[in-house]
Design a protein around this motif. Structure first.
Motif, PDB file in Angstrom:
ATOM      1  N   ASN A  19     -19.778  53.615 -14.337  1.00  0.00           N
ATOM      2  CA  ASN A  19     -20.683  53.548 -15.482  1.00  0.00           C
ATOM      3  C   ASN A  19     -22.026  54.188 -15.163  1.00  0.00           C
ATOM      4  OD1 ASN A  19     -18.807  52.201 -17.058  1.00  0.00           O
ATOM      5  ND2 ASN A  19     -19.552  50.163 -16.487  1.00  0.00           N
ATOM      6  N   VAL A  20     -22.482  54.005 -13.921  1.00  0.00           N
ATOM      7  CA  VAL A  20     -23.744  54.603 -13.497  1.00  0.00           C
ATOM      8  C   VAL A  20     -23.656  56.122 -13.535  1.00  0.00           C
ATOM      9  CG1 VAL A  20     -25.230  54.974 -11.501  1.00  0.00           C
ATOM     10  CG2 VAL A  20     -24.558  52.655 -12.120  1.00  0.00           C
ATOM     11  N   LEU A  21     -22.582  56.666 -12.971  1.00  0.00           N
ATOM     12  CA  LEU A  21     -22.420  58.123 -12.938  1.00  0.00           C
ATOM     13  C   LEU A  21     -22.264  58.707 -14.330  1.00  0.00           C
ATOM     14  CD1 LEU A  21     -20.039  58.526  -9.857  1.00  0.00           C
ATOM     15  CD2 LEU A  21     -22.466  59.091  -9.981  1.00  0.00           C
ATOM     16  N   GLU A  22     -21.537  58.004 -15.178  1.00  0.00           N
ATOM     17  CA  GLU A  22     -21.308  58.507 -16.528  1.00  0.00           C
ATOM     18  C   GLU A  22     -22.574  58.510 -17.376  1.00  0.00           C
ATOM     19  OE1 GLU A  22     -18.221  55.992 -17.953  1.00  0.00           O
ATOM     20  OE2 GLU A  22     -16.620  57.041 -16.890  1.00  0.00           O
ATOM     21  N   TRP A  30     -34.939  69.449 -17.250  1.00  0.00           N
ATOM     22  CA  TRP A  30     -35.820  69.070 -16.159  1.00  0.00           C
ATOM     23  C   TRP A  30     -35.061  68.530 -14.963  1.00  0.00           C
ATOM     24  CZ3 TRP A  30     -40.150  71.300 -16.124  1.00  0.00           C
ATOM     25  CH2 TRP A  30     -40.860  71.564 -17.302  1.00  0.00           C
ATOM     26  N   PHE A  31     -33.896  67.969 -15.206  1.00  0.00           N
ATOM     27  CA  PHE A  31     -33.036  67.527 -14.107  1.00  0.00           C
ATOM     28  C   PHE A  31     -32.625  68.725 -13.257  1.00  0.00           C
ATOM     29  CE2 PHE A  31     -28.755  66.702 -12.424  1.00  0.00           C
ATOM     30  CZ  PHE A  31     -28.962  65.524 -11.707  1.00  0.00           C
ATOM     31  N   LYS A  32     -32.222  69.800 -13.914  1.00  0.00           N
ATOM     32  CA  LYS A  32     -31.817  71.009 -13.199  1.00  0.00           C
ATOM     33  C   LYS A  32     -33.000  71.649 -12.480  1.00  0.00           C
ATOM     34  CE  LYS A  32     -28.016  72.166 -16.348  1.00  0.00           C
ATOM     35  NZ  LYS A  32     -27.509  73.168 -17.312  1.00  0.00           N
ATOM     36  N   ILE A  33     -34.152  71.664 -13.137  1.00  0.00           N
ATOM     37  CA  ILE A  33     -35.338  72.267 -12.513  1.00  0.00           C
ATOM     38  C   ILE A  33     -35.777  71.454 -11.293  1.00  0.00           C
ATOM     39  CG2 ILE A  33     -37.779  72.820 -12.846  1.00  0.00           C
ATOM     40  CD1 ILE A  33     -37.136  73.454 -15.759  1.00  0.00           C
ATOM     41  N   ALA A  34     -35.711  70.132 -11.407  1.00  0.00           N
ATOM     42  CA  ALA A  34     -36.071  69.279 -10.271  1.00  0.00           C
ATOM     43  C   ALA A  34     -35.146  69.542  -9.087  1.00  0.00           C
ATOM     44  CB  ALA A  34     -36.010  67.806 -10.680  1.00  0.00           C
ATOM     45  N   LEU A  35     -33.851  69.650  -9.361  1.00  0.00           N
ATOM     46  CA  LEU A  35     -32.904  69.968  -8.285  1.00  0.00           C
ATOM     47  C   LEU A  35     -33.211  71.337  -7.684  1.00  0.00           C
ATOM     48  CD1 LEU A  35     -29.467  68.757  -9.742  1.00  0.00           C
ATOM     49  CD2 LEU A  35     -30.798  67.692  -7.917  1.00  0.00           C
ATOM     50  N   GLY A  36     -33.629  72.265  -8.531  1.00  0.00           N
ATOM     51  CA  GLY A  36     -33.980  73.596  -8.043  1.00  0.00           C
ATOM     52  C   GLY A  36     -35.149  73.552  -7.079  1.00  0.00           C
ATOM     53  N   LYS A 175     -32.993  54.516 -13.114  1.00  0.00           N
ATOM     54  CA  LYS A 175     -32.406  55.777 -13.562  1.00  0.00           C
ATOM     55  C   LYS A 175     -31.422  56.324 -12.527  1.00  0.00           C
ATOM     56  CE  LYS A 175     -35.084  55.873 -17.222  1.00  0.00           C
ATOM     57  NZ  LYS A 175     -35.942  56.981 -17.626  1.00  0.00           N
ATOM     58  N   PRO A 176     -30.125  56.346 -12.830  1.00  0.00           N
ATOM     59  CA  PRO A 176     -29.130  56.886 -11.905  1.00  0.00           C
ATOM     60  C   PRO A 176     -29.371  58.351 -11.564  1.00  0.00           C
ATOM     61  CG  PRO A 176     -28.068  55.620 -13.637  1.00  0.00           C
ATOM     62  CD  PRO A 176     -29.509  55.768 -14.039  1.00  0.00           C
ATOM     63  N   ALA A 177     -29.920  59.124 -12.503  1.00  0.00           N
ATOM     64  CA  ALA A 177     -30.190  60.541 -12.235  1.00  0.00           C
ATOM     65  C   ALA A 177     -31.132  60.690 -11.049  1.00  0.00           C
ATOM     66  CB  ALA A 177     -30.789  61.207 -13.476  1.00  0.00           C
ATOM     67  N   GLY A 178     -32.054  59.753 -10.911  1.00  0.00           N
ATOM     68  CA  GLY A 178     -32.979  59.791  -9.788  1.00  0.00           C
ATOM     69  C   GLY A 178     -32.274  59.603  -8.459  1.00  0.00           C
ATOM     70  N   LEU A 179     -31.209  58.803  -8.466  1.00  0.00           N
ATOM     71  CA  LEU A 179     -30.449  58.590  -7.229  1.00  0.00           C
ATOM     72  C   LEU A 179     -29.733  59.873  -6.811  1.00  0.00           C
ATOM     73  CD1 LEU A 179     -28.900  55.067  -7.898  1.00  0.00           C
ATOM     74  CD2 LEU A 179     -31.035  55.646  -6.730  1.00  0.00           C
ATOM     75  N   VAL A 180     -29.242  60.637  -7.786  1.00  0.00           N
ATOM     76  CA  VAL A 180     -28.597  61.914  -7.480  1.00  0.00           C
ATOM     77  C   VAL A 180     -29.611  62.878  -6.874  1.00  0.00           C
ATOM     78  CG1 VAL A 180     -27.443  63.933  -8.474  1.00  0.00           C
ATOM     79  CG2 VAL A 180     -26.847  61.639  -9.266  1.00  0.00           C
ATOM     80  N   ILE A 181     -30.796  62.946  -7.467  1.00  0.00           N
ATOM     81  CA  ILE A 181     -31.838  63.819  -6.930  1.00  0.00           C
ATOM     82  C   ILE A 181     -32.255  63.355  -5.536  1.00  0.00           C
ATOM     83  CG2 ILE A 181     -34.209  64.635  -7.259  1.00  0.00           C
ATOM     84  CD1 ILE A 181     -33.741  64.468 -10.270  1.00  0.00           C
ATOM     85  N   THR A 182     -32.354  62.047  -5.346  1.00  0.00           N
ATOM     86  CA  THR A 182     -32.709  61.508  -4.036  1.00  0.00           C
ATOM     87  C   THR A 182     -31.685  61.895  -2.982  1.00  0.00           C
ATOM     88  OG1 THR A 182     -33.830  59.610  -5.047  1.00  0.00           O
ATOM     89  CG2 THR A 182     -33.171  59.392  -2.744  1.00  0.00           C
TER      90      THR A 182
END
Length: 215
Positions: A19-22, A30-36, A175-182
């Protein structure tokens, strides 16, 4: 679905993780730019520092090794600010996870931020600007290895502290997206260290060999 933290239900945990990943919006701008920025920044400073070591182009450009190091420090700091802003903007538009939106998780996040910032600030205090921002590539070397806190608890407190800060802010916001960036931050720092640590050891070994010859 929210699992109870005081008991272990692996099936519930599995469903919660799914559920977190979904809930992550991987297509958000901005998610893509942050990863960049997370991917670009350590590659940039490693490439530029190696070029400086081999050509002294920043030293010549800035009129001295110390000035060149300050120029690189300002550039790295600015890129870091841009990365952090994009990270924050990304999380603003990302959904909150019910799994993470719990007081226990928020408290863990606060602790991570506190410890992370402590490591970053004390590391910079111990190393100074030139020690923090790759001064050894400019020929600005420290007399002795720093062993005082935070280096007595972490070999790379700046990187570890930064990663903990990203983790803590992500948990605090739920925010799960933050965990991916982390996770990507941790991966890029780990890769950067594979290039930085051997090269830095080489620089100091050469310095010590030259000192030995003079003695």
């Amino acid at each position: 679905m929210i699992c109870k933290w005081d008991s272990v239900d692996f099936e519930c945990l599995k469903r919660s993780l799914l559920n977190v990943l979904e809930s992550i919006d991987f297509n958000q701008k901005w998610f893509k730019i942050a990863l960049g920025f997370v991917g670009f920044n350590p590659v940039f400073w490693n490439v530029v520092a190696r070029l400086e070591y081999g050509t002294r182009f920043l030293t010549r450009l800035a009129g001295g090794a110390r000035q060149g190091c300050y120029l690189l420090a300002l550039t790295i700091f600015s890129l870091g600010v841009a990365r952090d802003l994009c990270f924050e903007w990304s999380l603003r538009s990302q959904p909150v996870s019910a799994v993470l939106n719990q007081e226990l998780v928020k408290n863990v996040g606060r602790v991570c931020i506190g410890v992370g910032q402590l490591l970053v600030v004390t590391s910079m205090y111990q190393l100074g600007i030139t020690g923090t921002y790759l001064g050894d590539y400019f020929g600005i070397l420290m007399d002795n290895i720093v062993t005082a806190f935070p280096f007595n608890v972490s070999n790379n407190p700046m990187y570890h502290g930064s990663t903990l800060s990203f983790l803590g802010y992500s948990l605090l916001q739920g925010k799960p997206a933050g965990l991916v960036i982390t996770l990507f931050v941790h991966t890029m720092y780990s890769l950067a260290l594979k290039f930085e640590e051997p090269f830095t050891a080489k620089i100091y070994a050469q310095r010590d060999a030259q000192r030995a010859k003079k003695d």
